[in-house]
Design a protein around this motif. Structure first.
Motif, PDB file in Angstrom:
ATOM      1  N   ASN A 130       0.835  -1.212   0.000  1.00 61.44           N
ATOM      2  CA  ASN A 130       0.000   0.000   0.000  1.00 61.44           C
ATOM      3  C   ASN A 130       0.865   1.257   0.000  1.00 61.44           C
ATOM      4  O   ASN A 130       2.024   1.238   0.397  1.00 61.44           O
ATOM      5  N   GLN A 131       0.326   2.361  -0.474  1.00 60.28           N
ATOM      6  CA  GLN A 131       1.071   3.608  -0.627  1.00 60.28           C
ATOM      7  C   GLN A 131       1.382   4.231   0.736  1.00 60.28           C
ATOM      8  O   GLN A 131       0.588   4.144   1.670  1.00 60.28           O
ATOM      9  N   PHE A 132       2.548   4.829   0.805  1.00 60.26           N
ATOM     10  CA  PHE A 132       2.952   5.464   2.065  1.00 60.26           C
ATOM     11  C   PHE A 132       1.967   6.553   2.484  1.00 60.26           C
ATOM     12  O   PHE A 132       1.704   6.759   3.664  1.00 60.26           O
ATOM     13  N   LYS A 133       1.414   7.271   1.464  1.00 54.77           N
ATOM     14  CA  LYS A 133       0.549   8.406   1.790  1.00 54.77           C
ATOM     15  C   LYS A 133      -0.714   7.978   2.531  1.00 54.77           C
ATOM     16  O   LYS A 133      -1.311   8.782   3.233  1.00 54.77           O
TER      17      LYS A 133
ATOM     18  N   ILE B  76       3.627  -0.749  11.601  1.00 56.23           N
ATOM     19  CA  ILE B  76       3.555  -2.210  11.750  1.00 56.23           C
ATOM     20  C   ILE B  76       2.191  -2.715  11.299  1.00 56.23           C
ATOM     21  O   ILE B  76       2.072  -3.718  10.585  1.00 56.23           O
ATOM     22  N   LYS B  77       1.151  -1.970  11.686  1.00 56.77           N
ATOM     23  CA  LYS B  77      -0.203  -2.388  11.306  1.00 56.77           C
ATOM     24  C   LYS B  77      -0.417  -2.232   9.802  1.00 56.77           C
ATOM     25  O   LYS B  77      -0.987  -3.112   9.140  1.00 56.77           O
ATOM     26  N   GLY B  78       0.082  -1.091   9.263  1.00 57.19           N
ATOM     27  CA  GLY B  78      -0.151  -0.822   7.851  1.00 57.19           C
ATOM     28  C   GLY B  78       0.714  -1.620   6.918  1.00 57.19           C
ATOM     29  O   GLY B  78       0.252  -2.072   5.860  1.00 57.19           O
TER      30      GLY B  78
ATOM     31  N   SER C 268      10.307   1.507  19.945  1.00 62.55           N
ATOM     32  CA  SER C 268      10.360   2.845  19.329  1.00 62.55           C
ATOM     33  C   SER C 268      11.671   3.539  19.665  1.00 62.55           C
ATOM     34  O   SER C 268      12.233   4.282  18.859  1.00 62.55           O
ATOM     35  N   LYS C 269      12.178   3.315  20.867  1.00 59.51           N
ATOM     36  CA  LYS C 269      13.464   3.896  21.269  1.00 59.51           C
ATOM     37  C   LYS C 269      14.596   3.310  20.438  1.00 59.51           C
ATOM     38  O   LYS C 269      15.540   4.016  20.047  1.00 59.51           O
ATOM     39  N   ILE C 270      14.523   1.987  20.181  1.00 55.03           N
ATOM     40  CA  ILE C 270      15.578   1.321  19.401  1.00 55.03           C
ATOM     41  C   ILE C 270      15.579   1.838  17.969  1.00 55.03           C
ATOM     42  O   ILE C 270      16.629   2.106  17.377  1.00 55.03           O
ATOM     43  N   ILE C 271      14.374   1.995  17.403  1.00 54.67           N
ATOM     44  CA  ILE C 271      14.248   2.363  15.991  1.00 54.67           C
ATOM     45  C   ILE C 271      14.401   3.873  15.793  1.00 54.67           C
ATOM     46  O   ILE C 271      14.902   4.335  14.758  1.00 54.67           O
ATOM     47  N   GLY C 272      13.958   4.638  16.757  1.00 58.51           N
ATOM     48  CA  GLY C 272      14.084   6.091  16.658  1.00 58.51           C
ATOM     49  C   GLY C 272      12.861   6.773  16.093  1.00 58.51           C
ATOM     50  O   GLY C 272      12.995   7.811  15.426  1.00 58.51           O
ATOM     51  N   VAL C 273      11.677   6.166  16.308  1.00 55.62           N
ATOM     52  CA  VAL C 273      10.421   6.824  15.908  1.00 55.62           C
ATOM     53  C   VAL C 273       9.487   6.772  17.113  1.00 55.62           C
ATOM     54  O   VAL C 273       9.665   5.963  18.031  1.00 55.62           O
ATOM     55  N   ASN C 274       8.469   7.627  17.100  1.00 52.80           N
ATOM     56  CA  ASN C 274       7.564   7.613  18.243  1.00 52.80           C
ATOM     57  C   ASN C 274       6.644   6.379  18.161  1.00 52.80           C
ATOM     58  O   ASN C 274       6.488   5.744  17.117  1.00 52.80           O
ATOM     59  N   THR C 275       6.038   6.068  19.298  1.00 54.21           N
ATOM     60  CA  THR C 275       5.238   4.846  19.397  1.00 54.21           C
ATOM     61  C   THR C 275       4.024   4.857  18.484  1.00 54.21           C
ATOM     62  O   THR C 275       3.614   3.832  17.955  1.00 54.21           O
ATOM     63  N   LYS C 276       3.466   6.067  18.265  1.00 54.20           N
ATOM     64  CA  LYS C 276       2.287   6.186  17.404  1.00 54.20           C
ATOM     65  C   LYS C 276       2.619   5.786  15.978  1.00 54.20           C
ATOM     66  O   LYS C 276       1.909   5.008  15.327  1.00 54.20           O
ATOM     67  N   TYR C 277       3.738   6.368  15.468  1.00 52.33           N
ATOM     68  CA  TYR C 277       4.163   6.036  14.105  1.00 52.33           C
ATOM     69  C   TYR C 277       4.498   4.535  13.985  1.00 52.33           C
ATOM     70  O   TYR C 277       4.154   3.864  13.007  1.00 52.33           O
ATOM     71  N   LEU C 278       5.206   4.008  15.000  1.00 57.28           N
ATOM     72  CA  LEU C 278       5.632   2.601  14.965  1.00 57.28           C
ATOM     73  C   LEU C 278       4.415   1.664  14.868  1.00 57.28           C
ATOM     74  O   LEU C 278       4.392   0.743  14.068  1.00 57.28           O
TER      75      LEU C 278
ATOM     76  N   LYS D  48       2.938  -4.382   7.932  1.00 60.01           N
ATOM     77  CA  LYS D  48       3.071  -5.800   8.305  1.00 60.01           C
ATOM     78  C   LYS D  48       1.705  -6.489   8.405  1.00 60.01           C
ATOM     79  O   LYS D  48       1.614  -7.708   8.447  1.00 60.01           O
ATOM     80  N   GLY D  49       0.669  -5.663   8.490  1.00 63.46           N
ATOM     81  CA  GLY D  49      -0.682  -6.231   8.529  1.00 63.46           C
ATOM     82  C   GLY D  49      -1.046  -6.864   9.861  1.00 63.46           C
ATOM     83  O   GLY D  49      -1.926  -7.723   9.923  1.00 63.46           O
ATOM     84  N   LYS D  50      -0.377  -6.468  10.949  1.00 66.57           N
ATOM     85  CA  LYS D  50      -0.635  -7.077  12.245  1.00 66.57           C
ATOM     86  C   LYS D  50      -0.545  -6.015  13.333  1.00 66.57           C
ATOM     87  O   LYS D  50       0.125  -4.990  13.176  1.00 66.57           O
ATOM     88  N   SER D  51      -1.209  -6.328  14.443  1.00 64.94           N
ATOM     89  CA  SER D  51      -1.026  -5.484  15.624  1.00 64.94           C
ATOM     90  C   SER D  51       0.363  -5.742  16.175  1.00 64.94           C
ATOM     91  O   SER D  51       0.987  -6.761  15.858  1.00 64.94           O
ATOM     92  N   PHE D  52       0.858  -4.840  17.013  1.00 61.95           N
ATOM     93  CA  PHE D  52       2.213  -4.999  17.563  1.00 61.95           C
ATOM     94  C   PHE D  52       2.368  -6.317  18.306  1.00 61.95           C
ATOM     95  O   PHE D  52       3.340  -7.054  18.057  1.00 61.95           O
TER      96      PHE D  52
END
Length: 563
Positions: A435-438, A488-490, A474-484, A492-496
């Motif tokens: 799916n598109q990033f936008k 993952i949902k968008g 999120s700390k390991i990857i360097g993005v906030n939890t909301k974006y992460l 990977k198609g799964k909940s965390f």
């Protein structure tokens, strides 16, 4: 033993009657010649010829004005040359005609006795009982002590074999024994005397007094040798073979049963052949030779089907055959044996138990003939109960088979699922959706960076860290939890939680497949190794991802490695 001797005893009784009743019309020599010819024809199964010579001989008496015993004797002989229905007509004729003879030593008692024997052979035990009672009563009136005793003895046998009243039968046998011990009666009637001894042995065995049964078996063997009746001796050996099987001395039992087997077959003694096969089977079971036991129990099935003879031990044989068929998944055989048990129960209710309590007790100082029948009550209830039990057995049998089928089918599905997982574990990683990033409403550079970090996280097995949260990752990857969470949902198609759990389960499956040490771990240890805090959460995640329980998966993996 009685089944084999019934007809021979009856014929001998008739011959004895005729030889005693010779009158002045014919010489003893003429009578003897006729009887020898008749007997030889009967023994050769040439009944038509025996009937013809008897009818011709009977014509010599027709000029007499009065009915004589000799005349009735010949009708008795005719009754042995024809079919059952005609024989009964002859005997009824004798009974009717005998009323016109004033001094009559043999009739109608002899005719009643013979009717009882014929009904017994037809397995109509109620009518056999009726006629033996009448024979006993008439013999008493005629002071024919021998006929009185053999009629009484047969009443005892009915008590023993068909009513299960062994103690009452023993009382009757004791009265018969008193007669045989008088004068020369033993040497005159050795077969009847030995049958009595055998009956004692059987009665004591049935009430579990095996020492007493053994005594009469040994005594019977000794008396058989003394009286030169070796063909009866084998029956006492057979009886002791049964006792040895009951006591658990199986080898000794087999020796005695083998010794007596030939005699039973030679005498065409179907009832005791069936009994012999049962104790052969029981003894082989005791020696853990199930194949030989099954062979003998199946012979019982064949003999019962052909002859419909009821013996309690037959039911035990069928119970074993039924269980064996169910065990081997032989459904038709199992149903067949259930139906045979139903047939057996029906025979028992309709033909045997009704005899119980229909005698009067001769030993309560009452005349045996005055006693009336007191048929067992609630026969219909017993019949209904038998049918209910049979239906219940069928229902349980079907239920067991159905459960077995269901479990077998389910097990095949699980094995197929196991093979699919093992074969595809390396080729089906968690995919990224196109799916598109936008659509995520997150800058493309952040998404790309996050996916690259997640790929590294997966390759380095970062998911094995226990108590992993979106905040930690999120700390390991360097993005906030909301974006992460959204990425993952968008992508990977799964909940965390499902994403992390799937990675852990896939890792566990790979390790179980490739690591011979890891597969020996307990489920609790495996759960901790792949990051789960407890066994329950691991098992639930494993079942959700694979549709299999971890214990089943591990067992199948071990089997596959061995093969």
């Amino acid at each position: 033993m009685r089944n084999y001797l019934t007809m021979k005893k009856s014929i001998l009784l008739i011959f004895y009657s005729i030889l005693l009743s010779i009158n002045n019309i014919y010489s003893q020599e003429e009578h003897s010649t006729f009887l020898d010819t008749y007997y030889n024809l009967i023994e050769s199964n040439k009944k038509d010829s025996a009937r013809n010579i008897t009818i011709n001989y009977l014509k010599k008496f027709r000029h007499q004005d009065n009915i004589s015993e000799e005349y009735l004797d010949l009708y008795m002989l005719l009754s042995e040359t024809d079919n059952f229905d005609t024989a009964i007509l002859y005997l009824d004729t004798i009974i009717s005609l005998s009323k016109s003879i004033e001094k009559n030593y043999h009739y109608p008692a002899t005719a009643y006795y013979e009717k009882g024997s014929k009904y017994y052979d037809k397995k109509n035990y109620i009518k056999a009982l009726d006629n033996y009672l009448l024979a006993y009563s008439e013999a008493k009136k005629q002071q024919n002590e021998y006929l009185e005793i053999i009629s009484l003895n047969n009443l005892g046998l009915l008590k023993l074999e068909r009513a299960g009243s062994e103690r009452e039968a023993i009382k009757i046998f004791q009265k018969c024994e008193t007669y045989y011990k008088k004068d020369t009666n033993i040497s005159t009637y050795p077969i009847d005397y030995l049958i009595l001894i055998y009956s004692y042995s059987e009665a004591y065995r049935n009430i579990k007094k095996l020492d007493s049964s053994l005594y009469y078996n040994k005594f019977g063997i000794s008396e058989s040798l003394r009286l030169n009746t070796n063909h009866i001796k084998d029956y006492f050996i057979f009886s002791e073979g049964i006792n040895e099987s009951i006591k658990g001395n199986f080898e000794a039992s087999l020796d005695s049963l083998r010794w007596s087997k030939k005699r039973l077959i030679e005498n065409k003694d179907i009832g005791n052949i069936i009994l012999s096969n049962y104790y052969f089977g029981k003894s082989y079971l005791g020696l853990n030779n199930n194949t030989k036991a099954l062979e003998h129990f199946k012979k019982i099935d064949t003999l019962f089907t052909e002859n419909l003879i009821y013996i309690p031990e037959i039911r035990l044989a069928y119970t074993y055959l039924k269980k064996n068929a169910v065990k081997n998944n032989e459904l038709k055989e199992g149903i067949k044996y259930i139906e045979k048990i139903q047939k057996l129960d029906s025979l028992f209710i309709n033909n045997f138990k009704v005899i119980n309590n229909t005698f009067k007790d001769e030993f309560n100082n009452k005349d045996l003939q005055e006693e009336k029948y007191n048929l067992v009550k609630q026969l219909e209830d017993k019949n209904s109960e038998s049918i209910y039990k049979s239906y219940l057995l069928v229902f349980l049998f079907i239920a067991v088979i159905s459960i077995y089928y269901f479990l077998n089918k389910k097990n095949k599905y699980y094995k197929k699922k196991f093979n699919e997982i093992v074969d595809n574990i390396d080729s089906n990683p968690i995919t990224i959706k196109n799916n598109q990033f936008k659509e995520l409403k997150i800058p493309e550079e952040i998404i790309s960076k996050c996916l690259a970090s997640l790929d590294k996280f997966e390759k380095e097995n970062g998911f094995l860290k226990p108590n992993l949260t979106t905040y930690n990752l999120s700390k390991i990857i360097g993005v906030n939890t909301k974006y992460l969470t959204k990425i993952i949902k968008g992508k990977k198609g799964k909940s965390f939680p499902n994403y992390i759990n799937e990675l852990r389960i896939r890792h566990a499956i790979k390790k179980l497949k490739d690591d011979p040490i890891f597969i020996k771990y307990t489920i609790s240890s495996i759960a901790k190794e792949v990051g789960f805090s407890n066994t329950i959460s691991f098992s639930q995640a494993f079942k959700k991802y694979t549709n299999l329980n971890p214990s089943f998966f591990i067992q199948e993996m071990i089997k596959s490695k061995k093969s």
